[in-house]
Write a protein that holds these residues in place. Structure first.
Motif, PDB file in Angstrom:
ATOM      1  N   LEU A 172       8.341  19.991 -35.206  1.00 11.25           N
ATOM      2  CA  LEU A 172       8.692  18.440 -34.394  1.00 11.25           C
ATOM      3  C   LEU A 172       7.096  17.972 -34.071  1.00 11.25           C
ATOM      4  CD1 LEU A 172       9.241  15.811 -34.453  1.00 11.25           C
ATOM      5  CD2 LEU A 172      10.868  16.217 -32.412  1.00 11.25           C
ATOM      6  N   ALA A 173       6.348  17.275 -35.081  1.00 10.02           N
ATOM      7  CA  ALA A 173       5.207  16.683 -34.507  1.00 10.02           C
ATOM      8  C   ALA A 173       5.315  15.101 -33.881  1.00 10.02           C
ATOM      9  CB  ALA A 173       3.417  16.643 -35.448  1.00 10.02           C
ATOM     10  N   ILE A 174       4.976  15.096 -32.751  1.00 14.69           N
ATOM     11  CA  ILE A 174       5.161  13.527 -32.334  1.00 14.69           C
ATOM     12  C   ILE A 174       3.749  13.066 -31.242  1.00 14.69           C
ATOM     13  CG2 ILE A 174       7.359  13.405 -31.954  1.00 14.69           C
ATOM     14  CD1 ILE A 174       7.650  13.973 -29.103  1.00 14.69           C
ATOM     15  N   GLU A 175       3.271  12.418 -31.132  1.00 15.39           N
ATOM     16  CA  GLU A 175       2.113  11.777 -30.579  1.00 15.39           C
ATOM     17  C   GLU A 175       1.985  11.750 -28.778  1.00 15.39           C
ATOM     18  OE1 GLU A 175      -0.920   9.957 -33.028  1.00 15.39           O
ATOM     19  OE2 GLU A 175       1.013   8.314 -32.731  1.00 15.39           O
ATOM     20  N   GLN A 176       1.100  12.607 -28.302  1.00 15.36           N
ATOM     21  CA  GLN A 176       1.100  12.147 -27.189  1.00 15.36           C
ATOM     22  C   GLN A 176       2.035  10.900 -25.606  1.00 15.36           C
ATOM     23  OE1 GLN A 176       0.017  14.346 -24.974  1.00 15.36           O
ATOM     24  NE2 GLN A 176      -0.014  13.539 -22.915  1.00 15.36           N
ATOM     25  N   GLN A 177       1.032   9.810 -26.926  1.00  9.54           N
ATOM     26  CA  GLN A 177       2.079   8.184 -25.819  1.00  9.54           C
ATOM     27  C   GLN A 177       3.648   8.390 -26.318  1.00  9.54           C
ATOM     28  OE1 GLN A 177       1.433   5.463 -28.705  1.00  9.54           O
ATOM     29  NE2 GLN A 177       1.324   6.298 -30.745  1.00  9.54           N
ATOM     30  N   HIS A 178       4.539   9.216 -27.590  1.00  6.88           N
ATOM     31  CA  HIS A 178       5.826   8.965 -27.554  1.00  6.88           C
ATOM     32  C   HIS A 178       7.222  10.369 -26.646  1.00  6.88           C
ATOM     33  CE1 HIS A 178       5.258   6.487 -30.415  1.00  6.88           C
ATOM     34  NE2 HIS A 178       5.621   5.755 -29.514  1.00  6.88           N
ATOM     35  N   ASN A 203      -3.208  10.805 -29.667  1.00  2.00           N
ATOM     36  CA  ASN A 203      -3.047   9.410 -30.092  1.00  2.00           C
ATOM     37  C   ASN A 203      -3.806   9.621 -30.809  1.00  2.00           C
ATOM     38  OD1 ASN A 203      -0.987   9.891 -28.428  1.00  2.00           O
ATOM     39  ND2 ASN A 203      -1.379   8.464 -26.783  1.00  2.00           N
ATOM     40  N   THR A 204      -4.164  10.073 -31.964  1.00  2.00           N
ATOM     41  CA  THR A 204      -5.436   9.482 -32.651  1.00  2.00           C
ATOM     42  C   THR A 204      -5.212   9.372 -34.064  1.00  2.00           C
ATOM     43  OG1 THR A 204      -5.568  11.700 -33.392  1.00  2.00           O
ATOM     44  CG2 THR A 204      -7.077  10.789 -31.046  1.00  2.00           C
ATOM     45  N   TYR A 205      -5.997   8.247 -34.453  1.00  2.44           N
ATOM     46  CA  TYR A 205      -5.835   8.070 -35.622  1.00  2.44           C
ATOM     47  C   TYR A 205      -6.696   8.680 -37.053  1.00  2.44           C
ATOM     48  CZ  TYR A 205      -4.599   4.998 -40.343  1.00  2.44           C
ATOM     49  OH  TYR A 205      -4.996   4.275 -41.775  1.00  2.44           O
ATOM     50  N   PRO A 206      -6.163   8.832 -38.228  1.00  2.00           N
ATOM     51  CA  PRO A 206      -4.852   8.049 -38.874  1.00  2.00           C
ATOM     52  C   PRO A 206      -3.726   9.687 -39.049  1.00  2.00           C
ATOM     53  CG  PRO A 206      -6.651   8.636 -40.438  1.00  2.00           C
ATOM     54  CD  PRO A 206      -7.163   9.096 -39.068  1.00  2.00           C
ATOM     55  N   GLN A 207      -4.114  10.771 -37.874  1.00  2.00           N
ATOM     56  CA  GLN A 207      -3.710  12.101 -38.104  1.00  2.00           C
ATOM     57  C   GLN A 207      -1.996  11.979 -38.794  1.00  2.00           C
ATOM     58  OE1 GLN A 207      -2.792  14.347 -34.360  1.00  2.00           O
ATOM     59  NE2 GLN A 207      -2.248  12.812 -33.651  1.00  2.00           N
ATOM     60  N   GLY A 208      -1.438  10.700 -39.031  1.00  2.00           N
ATOM     61  CA  GLY A 208       0.088  10.778 -39.933  1.00  2.00           C
ATOM     62  C   GLY A 208      -0.106  10.741 -40.962  1.00  2.00           C
TER      63      GLY A 208
END
Length: 411
Positions: A172-178, A203-208
């Motif tokens: 499960l990959a989630i960002e630092q902000q969460h 918290n970087t873009y566009p790693q989604g």
């Protein structure tokens, strides 16, 4: 933070466009339909289905913003088609895939790739199954609220996926902000007998994006156009798993989703459960907004990869995770100065400035030579451009020209 529920509209517009092609309508104008009834389908490799989100009367096919939609008049009776909760314990791999198609499950993160096709792999051939919880576009929080409030449903679905695909690991990959979600989700996974690894991402873009996420999680860089499953990996968005939960646990086809309503012009921020086919004009009214193109731009999706709406009748589809109201900017477009910022920002290592030139010249050969089709349309190039060159416009138009060329060639 809770998930709000909006009143349903009087008219719903169900998109007939799919990942590749269009669905055929299987009901007639004037016909009464029940909630969850199949109303359109396509066959072939990229087969897709869509079901009535409400009961009511079929009014026929209409065109909105150059797209075809099946219009259903809501009778507000919510007469349901009899549902049967599937016996997932008895499923074979083929049963699993066929049910994904039957329920109309497709990628909810934007791409709308058919899930039954993504999961068509031999058991035990997948090394890493990645849950994409990296909701990296600004404003969007639909996946976050699902991870926070619907963890048990997500874990129940992952149990089924574990049994069907037999991956070596689930991440499960989630960002630092969460990161506050990490502990409760890990505890819930244990309750369901799942061994899930948690990957906290910056918290970087566009790693989604699928390929960017694979690199962030595994360190492996896969070329655009490659199929991740061929490299032993599958990525599924949180919203897609939530849609699967409705199908697997309740027998409900994919007829509603969670969207974020937000933006710097929004007066009502929040996440809402809405029916597929709900026109954005209805959502605006129910959240105390109005359709005002002079003052604002309404985006279906996120601010980077979403599309500006041109009609209040345009509806929510299965890949739309947000409805954003953004104040109209007044960019002073200038000529490209060849600074190279767009090249530096591109996660696919492309040259976006060349897309503009060759699109203007109608040179499809050069658009291919500069690998326009490898562009993931993340918008990073346009964001950093000091001259406000309409890069995304030329990328979208260029891609449409290449699609049209392929279509003409295949006829």
């Amino acid at each position: 933070m809770e998930i709000g529920v909006l009143p349903d509209p009087a008219l719903l517009y169900l998109p007939l466009a799919t990942y590749q092609g269009d669905m055929d309508v299987v009901v007639d104008a004037g016909q009464s339909v029940t909630m969850y009834q199949l109303v359109a389908a396509s066959s072939g490799t990229f087969a897709a289905t869509i079901h009535a989100p409400v009961s009511g009367e079929v009014l026929g096919v209409t065109e909105i913003a150059a797209e075809r939609y099946l219009t259903i008049k809501n009778d507000f009776c919510y007469t349901e088609k009899a549902l049967t909760v599937p016996d997932t314990a008895a499923w074979t791999s083929e049963d699993f895939l066929q049910y994904l198609l039957y329920a109309g499950i497709e990628g909810s993160g934007g791409a709308r790739f058919p899930t039954h096709l993504k999961y068509r792999v031999a058991p035990s051939t997948i090394k890493t199954f990645i849950i994409n919880g990296a909701e990296c576009e600004p404003y969007l929080s639909a996946d976050y609220i699902l991870m926070k409030t619907a963890g048990a449903k997500l874990m129940a679905v992952l149990q089924i996926i574990q049994r069907m695909l037999m991956p070596d690991e689930i991440v499960l990959a989630i960002e630092q902000q969460h990161k506050e979600l990490a502990v409760p989700l890990a505890q819930m996974a244990k309750q369901f007998g799942l061994d899930i690894a948690l990957k906290i991402l910056p918290n970087t873009y566009p790693q989604g994006g699928e390929l960017q996420l694979i690199k962030s999680v595994t360190g492996i860089e896969i070329a655009k156009g490659s199929i991740p499953a061929h490299h032993g990996m599958i990525v599924s968005n949180v919203g897609t798993l939530w849609a699967m939960a409705g199908a697997f646990l309740e027998g409900k086809p994919y007829t509603e989703r969670i969207i974020t309503v937000s933006g710097n012009r929004s007066r009502t921020l929040g996440n809402y459960r809405v029916k597929i086919g709900t026109p954005l004009g209805h959502i605006l009214r129910e959240t105390q907004h109005e359709w005002n193109q002079q003052a604002q731009t309404v985006i279906l999706g996120g601010p980077m990869m979403g599309r500006a709406a041109v009609s209040p009748l345009q509806p929510i589809h299965k890949g739309v995770g947000g409805l954003l109201l953004l104040e109209n900017a007044d960019p002073q477009q200038m000529n490209c100065i060849a600074c190279g910022y767009c090249v530096d920002a591109c996660p696919q290592h492309l040259m976006p400035l060349e897309f503009v030139r060759h699109n203007q010249e109608e040179d499809l050969h050069q658009l291919k030579a500069f690998h326009l089709e490898d562009c993931i349309a993340c918008g990073a190039c346009a964001y950093v451009c000091p001259s406000d060159v309409p890069l995304m416009y030329h990328i979208q138009v260029g891609k449409e020209k290449l699609r049209q060329e392929r279509s003409d060639t295949s006829v």
